[in-house]
Each structure stands twice: as structure tokens, then as C-alpha cells.
Design a protein around this motif. Sequence first.
Motif, PDB file in Angstrom:
ATOM      1  N   HIS A 145     -28.796 -10.027 -47.336  1.00  0.00           N
ATOM      2  CA  HIS A 145     -29.755  -9.221 -46.576  1.00  0.00           C
ATOM      3  C   HIS A 145     -31.072  -9.960 -46.350  1.00  0.00           C
ATOM      4  CE1 HIS A 145     -27.701  -5.223 -46.538  1.00  0.00           C
ATOM      5  NE2 HIS A 145     -27.055  -5.761 -47.560  1.00  0.00           N
ATOM      6  N   GLY A 146     -31.223 -11.130 -46.929  1.00  0.00           N
ATOM      7  CA  GLY A 146     -32.453 -11.893 -46.796  1.00  0.00           C
ATOM      8  C   GLY A 146     -32.727 -12.671 -48.064  1.00  0.00           C
ATOM      9  N   PRO A 147     -33.874 -13.355 -48.148  1.00  0.00           N
ATOM     10  CA  PRO A 147     -34.172 -14.194 -49.317  1.00  0.00           C
ATOM     11  C   PRO A 147     -34.157 -13.385 -50.609  1.00  0.00           C
ATOM     12  CG  PRO A 147     -36.123 -13.870 -47.934  1.00  0.00           C
ATOM     13  CD  PRO A 147     -34.955 -13.364 -47.162  1.00  0.00           C
ATOM     14  N   ARG A 148     -33.413 -13.906 -51.581  1.00  0.00           N
ATOM     15  CA  ARG A 148     -33.259 -13.308 -52.908  1.00  0.00           C
ATOM     16  C   ARG A 148     -32.747 -11.867 -52.828  1.00  0.00           C
ATOM     17  NH1 ARG A 148     -35.130 -16.581 -56.943  1.00  0.00           N
ATOM     18  NH2 ARG A 148     -36.216 -18.426 -56.169  1.00  0.00           N
ATOM     19  N   ASP A 149     -31.938 -11.615 -51.837  1.00  0.00           N
ATOM     20  CA  ASP A 149     -31.392 -10.271 -51.645  1.00  0.00           C
ATOM     21  C   ASP A 149     -29.925 -10.360 -51.213  1.00  0.00           C
ATOM     22  OD1 ASP A 149     -30.918  -7.607 -51.232  1.00  0.00           O
ATOM     23  OD2 ASP A 149     -32.383  -7.341 -49.622  1.00  0.00           O
ATOM     24  N   VAL A 150     -29.054 -10.536 -52.211  1.00  0.00           N
ATOM     25  CA  VAL A 150     -27.610 -10.503 -51.994  1.00  0.00           C
ATOM     26  C   VAL A 150     -27.073  -9.323 -52.790  1.00  0.00           C
ATOM     27  CG1 VAL A 150     -25.415 -11.661 -52.421  1.00  0.00           C
ATOM     28  CG2 VAL A 150     -27.348 -12.960 -51.519  1.00  0.00           C
ATOM     29  N   ARG A 151     -26.375  -8.434 -52.118  1.00  0.00           N
ATOM     30  CA  ARG A 151     -25.930  -7.192 -52.742  1.00  0.00           C
ATOM     31  C   ARG A 151     -24.406  -7.108 -52.777  1.00  0.00           C
ATOM     32  NH1 ARG A 151     -29.726  -3.325 -48.870  1.00  0.00           N
ATOM     33  NH2 ARG A 151     -31.574  -4.700 -48.930  1.00  0.00           N
ATOM     34  N   LEU A 152     -23.897  -6.576 -53.879  1.00  0.00           N
ATOM     35  CA  LEU A 152     -22.471  -6.297 -53.975  1.00  0.00           C
ATOM     36  C   LEU A 152     -22.227  -4.931 -53.350  1.00  0.00           C
ATOM     37  CD1 LEU A 152     -19.707  -7.183 -54.993  1.00  0.00           C
ATOM     38  CD2 LEU A 152     -20.246  -6.128 -57.189  1.00  0.00           C
ATOM     39  N   GLU A 153     -21.462  -4.927 -52.260  1.00  0.00           N
ATOM     40  CA  GLU A 153     -21.258  -3.706 -51.498  1.00  0.00           C
ATOM     41  C   GLU A 153     -19.776  -3.452 -51.262  1.00  0.00           C
ATOM     42  OE1 GLU A 153     -25.362  -4.294 -48.825  1.00  0.00           O
ATOM     43  OE2 GLU A 153     -23.410  -4.144 -47.833  1.00  0.00           O
ATOM     44  N   THR A 182       1.699  -8.521 -50.041  1.00  0.00           N
ATOM     45  CA  THR A 182       2.351  -7.788 -48.970  1.00  0.00           C
ATOM     46  C   THR A 182       1.338  -7.025 -48.142  1.00  0.00           C
ATOM     47  OG1 THR A 182       2.673  -5.821 -50.325  1.00  0.00           O
ATOM     48  CG2 THR A 182       4.399  -7.489 -50.400  1.00  0.00           C
ATOM     49  N   VAL A 183       1.681  -6.811 -46.885  1.00  0.00           N
ATOM     50  CA  VAL A 183       0.792  -6.066 -45.998  1.00  0.00           C
ATOM     51  C   VAL A 183       0.518  -4.674 -46.543  1.00  0.00           C
ATOM     52  CG1 VAL A 183       0.545  -5.123 -43.677  1.00  0.00           C
ATOM     53  CG2 VAL A 183       1.517  -7.393 -43.979  1.00  0.00           C
ATOM     54  N   ASP A 184       1.524  -4.043 -47.192  1.00  0.00           N
ATOM     55  CA  ASP A 184       1.360  -2.686 -47.701  1.00  0.00           C
ATOM     56  C   ASP A 184       0.298  -2.603 -48.785  1.00  0.00           C
ATOM     57  OD1 ASP A 184       4.923  -1.940 -47.502  1.00  0.00           O
ATOM     58  OD2 ASP A 184       3.322  -1.826 -45.991  1.00  0.00           O
ATOM     59  N   ALA A 185      -0.039  -3.758 -49.425  1.00  0.00           N
ATOM     60  CA  ALA A 185      -1.003  -3.747 -50.525  1.00  0.00           C
ATOM     61  C   ALA A 185      -2.439  -3.777 -50.043  1.00  0.00           C
ATOM     62  CB  ALA A 185      -0.736  -4.941 -51.442  1.00  0.00           C
ATOM     63  N   ILE A 186      -2.684  -3.924 -48.758  1.00  0.00           N
ATOM     64  CA  ILE A 186      -4.040  -4.038 -48.242  1.00  0.00           C
ATOM     65  C   ILE A 186      -4.755  -2.696 -48.341  1.00  0.00           C
ATOM     66  CG2 ILE A 186      -5.474  -4.612 -46.256  1.00  0.00           C
ATOM     67  CD1 ILE A 186      -3.183  -6.358 -45.265  1.00  0.00           C
ATOM     68  N   ALA A 187      -5.887  -2.684 -48.978  1.00  0.00           N
ATOM     69  CA  ALA A 187      -6.706  -1.481 -49.074  1.00  0.00           C
ATOM     70  C   ALA A 187      -7.503  -1.305 -47.790  1.00  0.00           C
ATOM     71  CB  ALA A 187      -7.630  -1.585 -50.284  1.00  0.00           C
ATOM     72  N   THR A 188      -8.221  -0.202 -47.704  1.00  0.00           N
ATOM     73  CA  THR A 188      -9.067   0.034 -46.533  1.00  0.00           C
ATOM     74  C   THR A 188     -10.496  -0.431 -46.757  1.00  0.00           C
ATOM     75  OG1 THR A 188      -9.517   2.288 -47.292  1.00  0.00           O
ATOM     76  CG2 THR A 188      -7.678   1.979 -45.758  1.00  0.00           C
ATOM     77  N   THR A 189     -10.902  -0.558 -48.033  1.00  0.00           N
ATOM     78  CA  THR A 189     -12.238  -1.054 -48.350  1.00  0.00           C
ATOM     79  C   THR A 189     -12.143  -2.217 -49.320  1.00  0.00           C
ATOM     80  OG1 THR A 189     -12.524   0.494 -50.197  1.00  0.00           O
ATOM     81  CG2 THR A 189     -13.278   1.220 -47.999  1.00  0.00           C
ATOM     82  N   MET A 190     -13.213  -2.970 -49.423  1.00  0.00           N
ATOM     83  CA  MET A 190     -13.229  -4.161 -50.273  1.00  0.00           C
ATOM     84  C   MET A 190     -14.624  -4.380 -50.828  1.00  0.00           C
ATOM     85  SD  MET A 190     -13.335  -7.281 -47.474  1.00  0.00           S
ATOM     86  CE  MET A 190     -14.790  -7.507 -46.422  1.00  0.00           C
ATOM     87  N   SER A 191     -14.693  -5.131 -51.922  1.00  0.00           N
ATOM     88  CA  SER A 191     -15.976  -5.576 -52.467  1.00  0.00           C
ATOM     89  C   SER A 191     -16.402  -6.847 -51.752  1.00  0.00           C
ATOM     90  CB  SER A 191     -15.857  -5.843 -53.965  1.00  0.00           C
ATOM     91  OG  SER A 191     -15.524  -4.670 -54.666  1.00  0.00           O
TER      92      SER A 191
END
Length: 377
Positions: free
Chosen positions: A23-31, A9-18
Amino acid sequence: MRRDMVDTTVDAIATTMSAAVYHGPRDVRLEQRAVPAPGPGEVLVRVTAAGICGTDSAEWAHGPLLVPHDESGLVEPLVLGHEFVGTVAALGDGVELPVGSTVVCGAGISCGTCVMCRAGRTNLCRSYHSLGLQDDGALAQYVVAPAEILYDVSDLGLSDDTLAMAQPMAVAVHAVRRSGLHAGQDAVVVGVGGIGAFLTHVAASTGARVLALDLDPDRLDLATRLGATDTVQASDRPLVEILAELGYEPEVFFEVSGSRRGLDSVLAAAQPGAVIVPVGLQKLPLELDLSRFTLGELTLVGTVAHVFRNDIPEAVRLLAARAATDGWDDIASLVLPLRDLVQEGLEPLADGSSPQIKTLVDPWIDRARPADHALTA
């Protein structure tokens, strides 16, 4: 994950997400990122499963390649992921998809007006770009996608883990479609990893007789289960001798390994009138004897991505057909959380040690889980 366990449901949508951010070679970050808002003609999709492939691992290991960058290699941080399924969470203006419906995405975005788009070859659009490579993608809990590249699969009874493989299956469908392969012909597939496995299945589904070659005996066993008529472990033995022994006269060759050795074996074995499809990308330029192509009427066929309108529906049909019989556990058996993406996903793909043909990611879980390929209806 079963769709009946997901609140859409639309009401379940948060404002932030994982999100997994490149960011470049060998640089993937969980944000943590803000959940994006859909614009006109767009849909906010709650991602339920996503796949990663050699393109993603190449960006991580050697990029930036396709990800936009300046002359120094500096990139604007980008969410990866171009293979995914999810549920419609919110709509932009002008979109009529039902909220809560399940959709797979083609990822590639085309203008619809250039000469190639007008010819129906949207994958060759003059301004072609893709979610997960040039625009933020689906290795995140939410992604925004144009409605025109979403295919509603709500009523098919397929699990999300199975549907997450629609995009790579569509790439294989497109390659086989480009080749013109049909029932009664002989085909050779060199390389049964990644796309090669899907391609073997698609080629066999045409009714053609398919010979698959690979260095790995386990992949050859998989090729048999996917429909290959014969399999041979790749070796120094000339391909032309193998074909003569097995009684094959291939009209179509698919070179999927991307190795120079594989391509050389195909070029040496191709007889007049054959079609050669170099699906795997060669790492270095090479010389071709074009006089042989001319005099032998050999056809060299390029193939890239897929055409959403033609190839995604057929890909989903093929996924459904095998889901009802053998299932897809032999292609993707484990689903990773986002936090394991690099160590258990991108890195093994890049160094060739991945234990799975297709690696799937569920952005909502905290630990790896078994893939669910059971029919849901």
C-alpha cells in the motif's frame, strides 16, 4: 514443500486467498483477496514458494519506486513477489500446459513485437512490465501469469524451495552472458550478497578463474563454496595491488555491491581491454573519464533482469547441478510464512541484517520451516 504433498486439482481452488499487499512505504498488509481468474494465454499458478530480494525491500522501505504511483506517491494496492515456483491450477483459453505441472516464472512481461523483442532482448521491451512490481505478483497463494513466461520443470526432481531461486539465478546468468566471460579468463566479483552470490557461481561455472571480494568473511567462505578460486576481504588496500599479488589480469569485473567505493576500485584496477559490468545500482550520479574508456578500449556493459528464453533454462540447469552435490542450504535455509514477511523478511533485507542470502516464503504455512533442497527424484 514437496510437490507430492500438494493438491493441484482444479477442484481444490478456493475462492479467496492470502496475499501480501503493498500500500506504500513500510505498509505491506496480509489480506484476503479473491483468487484471480486466468484470461486468454494465461495460467493460474498455485504458489508453492516465492523469494524476496532487494527490489522488494526497497519498495517497502523507500518506495514507491517501480510500483506505479501518482505524483503524490499514492499507489493502487499491489501484490508483491516476482520470484516464484508453483503448480498449474487452471488454464485460460489457448494454453496447453498440463494442470498440476510444476512451473517457474520469469515474471517480466514483454510485447513480442517491438524492436527489442524482435531482436530477442525481451528484457528491454518498450512496454516491459513485471509481475510483483507493475502487476499483481506471487507473495500470495495464487497468481496469474502469461503462459509464455512459465517454464515447465516437472520432471527435474528439484524441490520447490530450490526452484524458487530460478529467477535470481537467471539475473546472474544474464549478467555473465552479457559480459562475454568464458573459460580461461580472470574475473572479479565485488560484493557477494544477493545477486553477487549467484553471480559468483555462474561466473565460476564458465571455467573462468574468479576472485570474490566482500566485507563479510562468512560471505567469502560462501563464495569459495560457490566456486570462487580466491577470496579477499574488502579493505582500504587498492584492488590493483591485490590483483598484482594474486597474479590476476581480469578481463571482466562485476561490481555488485552498488557502492561508490566498490565501483571506484574497479575503475582504478581495470586495464585496457577490460569489461566492466556495474550490476549493483549506484545511488548517485557520477562522472566518468570517457577518454580513458576510449583510449583503453574499456567496455562498460549494462545488465538488467534476464531474457526468459535464454536465461531461465540455464538458471534451472545450474540449480540442478549444485542441488545434486552441495545443495542450496547455504543460500536459503529457512522459509517464512506470509505473516512474517515484513518483520523477518523485508525489514532485515532493507537494513542489511538478513541472516540469509535468499529469503523464501511459503504462502501456505503458519510458521517458519526449514528449507527443503533435497532432490525429489
